[in-house]
Scaffold this active site. Structure first.
Site, PDB file in Angstrom:
ATOM      1  N   GLY A 182       0.844  -1.202   0.000  1.00 37.38           N
ATOM      2  CA  GLY A 182       0.000   0.000   0.000  1.00 37.38           C
ATOM      3  C   GLY A 182       0.873   1.244   0.000  1.00 37.38           C
ATOM      4  O   GLY A 182       2.071   1.185  -0.332  1.00 37.38           O
ATOM      5  N   HIS A 442       1.355  26.145 -21.624  1.00 31.42           N
ATOM      6  CA  HIS A 442       2.187  25.179 -22.333  1.00 31.42           C
ATOM      7  C   HIS A 442       3.654  25.553 -22.164  1.00 31.42           C
ATOM      8  O   HIS A 442       3.978  26.742 -22.250  1.00 31.42           O
ATOM      9  CB  HIS A 442       1.819  25.177 -23.818  1.00 31.42           C
ATOM     10  CG  HIS A 442       2.691  24.274 -24.635  1.00 31.42           C
ATOM     11  ND1 HIS A 442       2.530  22.893 -24.626  1.00 31.42           N
ATOM     12  CD2 HIS A 442       3.750  24.543 -25.445  1.00 31.42           C
ATOM     13  CE1 HIS A 442       3.451  22.361 -25.426  1.00 31.42           C
ATOM     14  NE2 HIS A 442       4.202  23.333 -25.925  1.00 31.42           N
TER      15      HIS A 442
HETATM   16  P1  NAD Z   1      -3.022   0.473   3.151  1.00 33.85           P
HETATM   17  O1  NAD Z   1      -4.346  -0.061   3.483  1.00 33.85           O
HETATM   18  O2  NAD Z   1      -2.904   1.631   2.225  1.00 33.85           O
HETATM   19  O3  NAD Z   1      -2.119  -0.685   2.521  1.00 33.85           O
HETATM   20  C1  NAD Z   1      -1.920  -1.907   3.173  1.00 33.85           C
HETATM   21  C2  NAD Z   1      -1.651  -2.960   2.115  1.00 33.85           C
HETATM   22  O4  NAD Z   1      -1.300  -4.155   2.776  1.00 33.85           O
HETATM   23  C3  NAD Z   1      -2.870  -3.262   1.255  1.00 33.85           C
HETATM   24  O5  NAD Z   1      -2.510  -3.175  -0.103  1.00 33.85           O
HETATM   25  C4  NAD Z   1      -3.264  -4.678   1.672  1.00 33.85           C
HETATM   26  O6  NAD Z   1      -3.824  -5.410   0.620  1.00 33.85           O
HETATM   27  C5  NAD Z   1      -1.930  -5.247   2.112  1.00 33.85           C
HETATM   28  N1  NAD Z   1      -2.023  -6.324   3.113  1.00 33.85           N
HETATM   29  C6  NAD Z   1      -2.838  -6.397   4.187  1.00 33.85           C
HETATM   30  N2  NAD Z   1      -2.591  -7.523   4.891  1.00 33.85           N
HETATM   31  C7  NAD Z   1      -1.578  -8.161   4.251  1.00 33.85           C
HETATM   32  C8  NAD Z   1      -0.873  -9.376   4.479  1.00 33.85           C
HETATM   33  N3  NAD Z   1      -1.155 -10.142   5.536  1.00 33.85           N
HETATM   34  N4  NAD Z   1       0.096  -9.743   3.627  1.00 33.85           N
HETATM   35  C9  NAD Z   1       0.389  -8.955   2.538  1.00 33.85           C
HETATM   36  N5  NAD Z   1      -0.251  -7.792   2.266  1.00 33.85           N
HETATM   37  C10 NAD Z   1      -1.214  -7.407   3.114  1.00 33.85           C
HETATM   38  O7  NAD Z   1      -2.318   0.779   4.545  1.00 33.85           O
HETATM   39  P2  NAD Z   1      -0.924   1.431   4.864  1.00 33.85           P
HETATM   40  O8  NAD Z   1      -0.067   1.519   3.663  1.00 33.85           O
HETATM   41  O9  NAD Z   1      -0.445   0.715   6.077  1.00 33.85           O
HETATM   42  O10 NAD Z   1      -1.359   2.903   5.270  1.00 33.85           O
HETATM   43  C11 NAD Z   1      -2.245   3.116   6.376  1.00 33.85           C
HETATM   44  C12 NAD Z   1      -3.035   4.366   6.210  1.00 33.85           C
HETATM   45  O11 NAD Z   1      -2.198   5.509   6.217  1.00 33.85           O
HETATM   46  C13 NAD Z   1      -3.807   4.368   4.917  1.00 33.85           C
HETATM   47  O12 NAD Z   1      -5.145   4.660   5.211  1.00 33.85           O
HETATM   48  C14 NAD Z   1      -3.207   5.461   4.104  1.00 33.85           C
HETATM   49  O13 NAD Z   1      -4.198   6.177   3.407  1.00 33.85           O
HETATM   50  C15 NAD Z   1      -2.531   6.361   5.124  1.00 33.85           C
HETATM   51  N6  NAD Z   1      -1.313   6.904   4.500  1.00 33.85           N
HETATM   52  C16 NAD Z   1      -1.451   7.829   3.530  1.00 33.85           C
HETATM   53  C17 NAD Z   1      -0.336   8.296   2.879  1.00 33.85           C
HETATM   54  C18 NAD Z   1      -0.503   9.324   1.800  1.00 33.85           C
HETATM   55  O14 NAD Z   1      -1.559   9.922   1.731  1.00 33.85           O
HETATM   56  N7  NAD Z   1       0.497   9.531   0.963  1.00 33.85           N
HETATM   57  C19 NAD Z   1       0.922   7.831   3.197  1.00 33.85           C
HETATM   58  C20 NAD Z   1       1.015   6.864   4.173  1.00 33.85           C
HETATM   59  C21 NAD Z   1      -0.108   6.409   4.827  1.00 33.85           C
END
Ligand code: NAD
Ligand code: FAD
Length: 468
Positions: A182, A442
């Site tokens: 993620g 542009h």
């Molecule tokens: P996320 O939900 O974005 O991603 C977690 C990922 O882990 C998902 O793709 C999921 O499918 C995967 N996953 C879950 N369990 C798993 C497993 N057992 N094995 C393998 N993959 C697995 O969560 P995150 O990246 O931890 O971020 C948390 C929160 O923080 C999110 O809501 C995000 O929006 C926020 N955040 C936002 C930003 C930004 O806006 N740039 C940056 C960092 C975090």
């Protein structure tokens, strides 16, 4: 003996949601008490989230771009990295911003209490700080945020990290496994890869950043798969620790053999902080995943208790928290306010960035919404070519029935800035002609969004129009 305070509004949690609610409520003439257990305001975002991650990402981008400049005939020596200076730079930025919040709080005469707040009943909160405090309030805002979700059965070992450990930048592991493809996983991968770690990512779903469309992610994925080892549709089976490292076995059709890593970052989402804050005294029962349910005015089932930000669930983003904070304060002050945005944009600050807003194509399909799609490849943009960003893509979707924009996805340099044109267009109900006929400077990357709209408008000249 405890200090007794009476206030119009108490805000529990001093993150982006909480401090914004407190500031707005004070500006609207209410007396406000802000309770935060940490010494610094700013919550996760300023201390262990948005700001430190973007500061480190900036350093990573400088390293990457210096290496990529070789294609222009400009070569630099291998960078020498002073981790302590890098860490101190990050701390300085955090201190500058959180110090600014202290000043804004003081100037508004907000009473700040440091300590852990617990609701005792529907009009009282107790705070276990340096000296115990009892606050009597008319309205309350819960803004306690979220904490990293961890996988079960992980060994207790300081080589197993959550996002805060990763941002602490204590060491650069040779082999770093990231569980979860993620946003956190990918942003941290970029930082540690630039600093020299070899990166392996396991993601249980079928592509990285699963909420975004796969074709929008593709330019990022194609770049990353040359640098990292990425396993999709793969989960971690077992994790054990010994002197040689963290040994991990995997499950999935294309899962690798058991491997050893020097550190493992768990980035599998976050969970609302709703335990131990006295919700039962407020007659509020959180949902199974810890989320507090609210209406458009941010009111919980107990109407004078409001909840905002990560504690009310997805999307867990700072800009959602701040907007909800303002709504809660305005409703408390008697204003007619509601949190009803048409979209909350998402941005992954990877290199290239990925940004999306409104409906993705897969969501439009699932909701059986008939749409027209304009997809402009950045290879046809002069500015993208000049910037070495020709792999990018801008995609815009329009409702076939009323012609209005319903969603956009962008992958490329500054996608996180460009997306806001689509967000405004969506909020204003713009159609493809509105966007196409809005004169864009542009050469800019923002033009790519207008070109995508021109494809649907039928007025595109920078590439061949599709045959009717
Ligand atoms: P996320 O939900 O974005 O991603 C977690 C990922 O882990 C998902 O793709 C999921 O499918 C995967 N996953 C879950 N369990 C798993 C497993 N057992 N094995 C393998 N993959 C697995 O969560 P995150 O990246 O931890 O971020 C948390 C929160 O923080 C999110 O809501 C995000 O929006 C926020 N955040 C936002 C930003 C930004 O806006 N740039 C940056 C960092 C975090
Ligand atoms: P928080 O920021 O979590 O603040 C809650 C506060 O409440 C904390 O300070 C906590 O100490 C306090 N608290 C909790 N319980 C109590 C109690 N009982 N008594 C007193 N105080 C208490 N979002 C983006 O939009 N863009 C990004 O680029 C981005 N990057 C991120 C990077 C990382 C690594 C992480 C982890 C998150 C990132 N996020 C990003 C998400 C963002 O940080 C959160 O969505 C945001 O901080 C939520 O704000 P909040 O006010 O709801 O809660």
């Amino acid at each position: 003996m405890s200090t007794e305070i009476q206030t119009d509004v108490v805000v529990l949690g001093g993150g982006p949601g909480g401090y914004t609610a407190a500031f707005r409520a004070a500006d609207l003439g209410l007396s406000v008490c802000l309770v935060e257990k940490e010494s610094r305001l700013g919550g996760v975002c300023l201390n262990v989230g948005c700001i430190p991650s973007k500061t480190l990402l900036h350093g990573a981008t400088v390293i990457e771009e210096a290496a990529e400049a070789a294609t222009l005939g400009i070569t630099y020596a291998k960078p020498a990295i002073d981790l302590e200076v890098f860490r101190n730079h990050k701390t300085k930025i955090i201190e500058q911003l959180t110090g600014g919040l202290d000043g804004l709080c003081k100037a508004r005469n907000i009473q700040r209490i440091q300590g852990e707040g617990v609701f005792a009943d529907k009009t009282t909160m107790t705070v276990n700080g340096e000296e115990p405090t009892r606050i009597t309030f008319k309205d309350a805002v819960i803004a306690t945020g979220s904490a990293p979700a961890m996988l079960p059965d992980l060994p207790d070992d300081d080589r197993i990290w959550d996002s805060s450990d990763a941002l602490a930048l204590r060491t650069i592991p040779k082999r770093l496994l990231i569980i979860g493809g993620g946003i956190i996983g990918l942003e941290m991968a970029q930082i540690y890869s630039a600093l020299g770690s070899s990166i392996t990512i396991v993601e249980m779903l079928d592509h990285i950043i699963p909420p975004a469309d796969k074709d929008v992610i593709q330019p990022l994925f194609l770049k990353l798969k040359k640098r990292y080892t990425i396993f999709t549709k793969t989960k971690v089976n077992s994790v054990t620790a010994d002197d040689s490292g963290i040994k991990v076995s995997f499950a999935g059709a294309k899962a690798p053999e058991k491997e050893t890593f020097d550190a493992v970052l768990v980035a599998v989402g976050r969970r609302p902080n709703t335990n131990g804050i006295g919700l039962e005294s407020l007659a509020i029962t959180p949902e199974k995943n810890g989320i507090i349910a609210v209406n458009d005015q941010q009111q919980t089932v107990t109407p004078h208790i409001y909840a905002i930000g990560d504690v009310v669930g997805d999307p867990m983003l700072a800009h959602k928290a701040t907007h909800q904070g303002k709504v809660a304060a305005e409703v408390i002050a008697g204003h007619k306010a509601a949190f009803t945005p048409l979209t909350i944009p998402s941005v992954a600050y990877t290199n290239p960035e990925v940004a999306w807003a409104g409906l993705t194509e897969k969501e439009a399909k699932a909701q059986k919404i008939a749409y027209n799609k304009g997809k402009f490849p950045w290879g046809a943009s002069g500015r993208a070519l000049s910037a070495g960003a020709s792999a990018g893509v801008s995609k815009v979707l329009f409702d076939q029935q009323n012609g209005r924009i319903i969603g956009a996805g962008i992958c490329g340099v500054n996608a996180g800035e460009i997306i806001h044109e689509a967000v405004l267009a969506l909020e204003m109900g713009a159609d493809a002609e509105d966007i196409s006929k809005t004169v864009h400077a542009h050469p800019t990357l923002a033009e790519t969004l207008a070109f995508a709209a021109e494809i649907v408008d039928g007025s595109i000249t920078d590439i061949l129009p599709s045959k009717k």
